[in-house]
Every structure is written in C-alpha cells, then in structure tokens.
Design a protein around this motif. Structure first.
Motif, PDB file in Angstrom:
ATOM      1  N   ARG A  61      -9.108   2.144  -1.224  1.00  0.00           N
ATOM      2  CA  ARG A  61      -9.414   2.107   0.207  1.00  0.00           C
ATOM      3  C   ARG A  61      -8.254   2.580   1.084  1.00  0.00           C
ATOM      4  O   ARG A  61      -8.479   3.003   2.217  1.00  0.00           O
ATOM      5  CB  ARG A  61      -9.842   0.707   0.634  1.00  0.00           C
ATOM      6  N   THR A  62      -7.028   2.495   0.580  1.00  0.00           N
ATOM      7  CA  THR A  62      -5.875   2.936   1.379  1.00  0.00           C
ATOM      8  C   THR A  62      -4.963   3.886   0.628  1.00  0.00           C
ATOM      9  O   THR A  62      -4.101   4.515   1.242  1.00  0.00           O
ATOM     10  CB  THR A  62      -5.032   1.734   1.856  1.00  0.00           C
ATOM     11  N   VAL A 100      -0.683   8.381   3.449  1.00  0.00           N
ATOM     12  CA  VAL A 100      -1.621   7.724   4.370  1.00  0.00           C
ATOM     13  C   VAL A 100      -2.406   8.796   5.117  1.00  0.00           C
ATOM     14  O   VAL A 100      -3.635   8.712   5.245  1.00  0.00           O
ATOM     15  CB  VAL A 100      -0.874   6.780   5.343  1.00  0.00           C
ATOM     16  N   HIS A 103      -4.968  10.430   2.732  1.00  0.00           N
ATOM     17  CA  HIS A 103      -6.137   9.579   2.476  1.00  0.00           C
ATOM     18  C   HIS A 103      -7.102   9.639   3.652  1.00  0.00           C
ATOM     19  O   HIS A 103      -8.303   9.863   3.471  1.00  0.00           O
ATOM     20  CB  HIS A 103      -5.691   8.135   2.211  1.00  0.00           C
ATOM     21  N   LYS A 104      -6.583   9.458   4.874  1.00  0.00           N
ATOM     22  CA  LYS A 104      -7.453   9.487   6.058  1.00  0.00           C
ATOM     23  C   LYS A 104      -8.095  10.856   6.238  1.00  0.00           C
ATOM     24  O   LYS A 104      -9.273  10.956   6.561  1.00  0.00           O
ATOM     25  CB  LYS A 104      -6.666   9.092   7.300  1.00  0.00           C
ATOM     26  N   PHE A 121     -11.723   3.859   7.828  1.00  0.00           N
ATOM     27  CA  PHE A 121     -11.116   4.894   6.992  1.00  0.00           C
ATOM     28  C   PHE A 121     -10.816   6.163   7.785  1.00  0.00           C
ATOM     29  O   PHE A 121     -10.130   7.048   7.284  1.00  0.00           O
ATOM     30  CB  PHE A 121     -12.016   5.260   5.825  1.00  0.00           C
TER      31      PHE A 121
END
Length: 123
Positions: A61-62, A100, A103-104, A121
């Motif tokens: 998820r992150t 980060v 991922h986003k 997200f």
C-alpha cells in the motif's frame, strides 16, 4: 514492453484481443457480423492486490518495492529507475522520497488506465 505495462498486465490481466486488419464488410454483413463490444470490467486495485498470495506479508500500500514483489515484477533499482523514467521522472535516485513518488505515480497511472484506486493512494 515497459515496466508499467508489466505492472498493469499483472493487475488488470493481459489484453488478449487479437488485433486484425479491419475488413470492409458489405452493408448486409456489417449488420450481421458486427462484434458485440463488451466493456472491460473495472478492476478494484486494492481489493485485487489484497487477495493475492503474500499480500498480508508485504506493505504494497505504501512501498513500490513491495508492490512490485507482490505482483511478480522485478523490483530492482534498475527497474524502478526505468519505471520512474516511463512515468516522467528522469532524476530518480532510489531515495525514500523517490520511492514514495513512484508508488503514488504508479497508482495514478493505474487509475488513469481504468483501475479503481482508493483516494489515499492518489494524493
């Protein structure tokens, strides 16, 4: 095939439609032979990933690394750098901040390609 395509295919499934050169049918054939266009189902990305084996042991998820591991895509620095370049970041260094962002950005791209992605997200 790019890294993002590998990620998208691992989550959404491969597009198995065979692309043929269009034939020019007669007007009568067009009515009879017209293929029925089925809309592609919307994939709930979070639900799909949560249901994959190993999801409970990875922080997908992150973490872009864990996301890539979960879906079976090589999460090496080289692949993450290539993914970052595909998604518009030429100066990827592999830092926590870069990961980060990656991922986003990956989640935004999944959403832009028809996936249902939770709002947390995307911001």
């Amino acid at each position: 095939m790019g890294i993002f395509s590998s990620i998208k295919n691992a989550i959404f499934g491969k597009d198995d439609e065979v692309k043929e050169a269009p034939k020019t049918p007669s007007p009568d054939q067009a009515r009879v032979d017209a293929p029925q266009q089925k809309p592609k189902p919307v994939i709930d990305v979070a639900n799909h990933l949560d249901s994959m084996p190993g999801a409970d042991r990875l922080n997908w998820r992150t973490s872009i690394v864990d996301l890539m591991k979960l879906i079976g895509v090589d999460s090496s620095y080289e692949n993450r750098k290539a993914l970052a370049q595909e998604l518009g970041r030429a100066d990827y260094s592999g830092s926590a901040e870069d990961n980060v962002w990656l991922h986003k950005r990956t989640m935004r791209e999944l959403s832009a390609n028809g996936g249902k992605v939770p709002a947390e997200f995307l911001d």
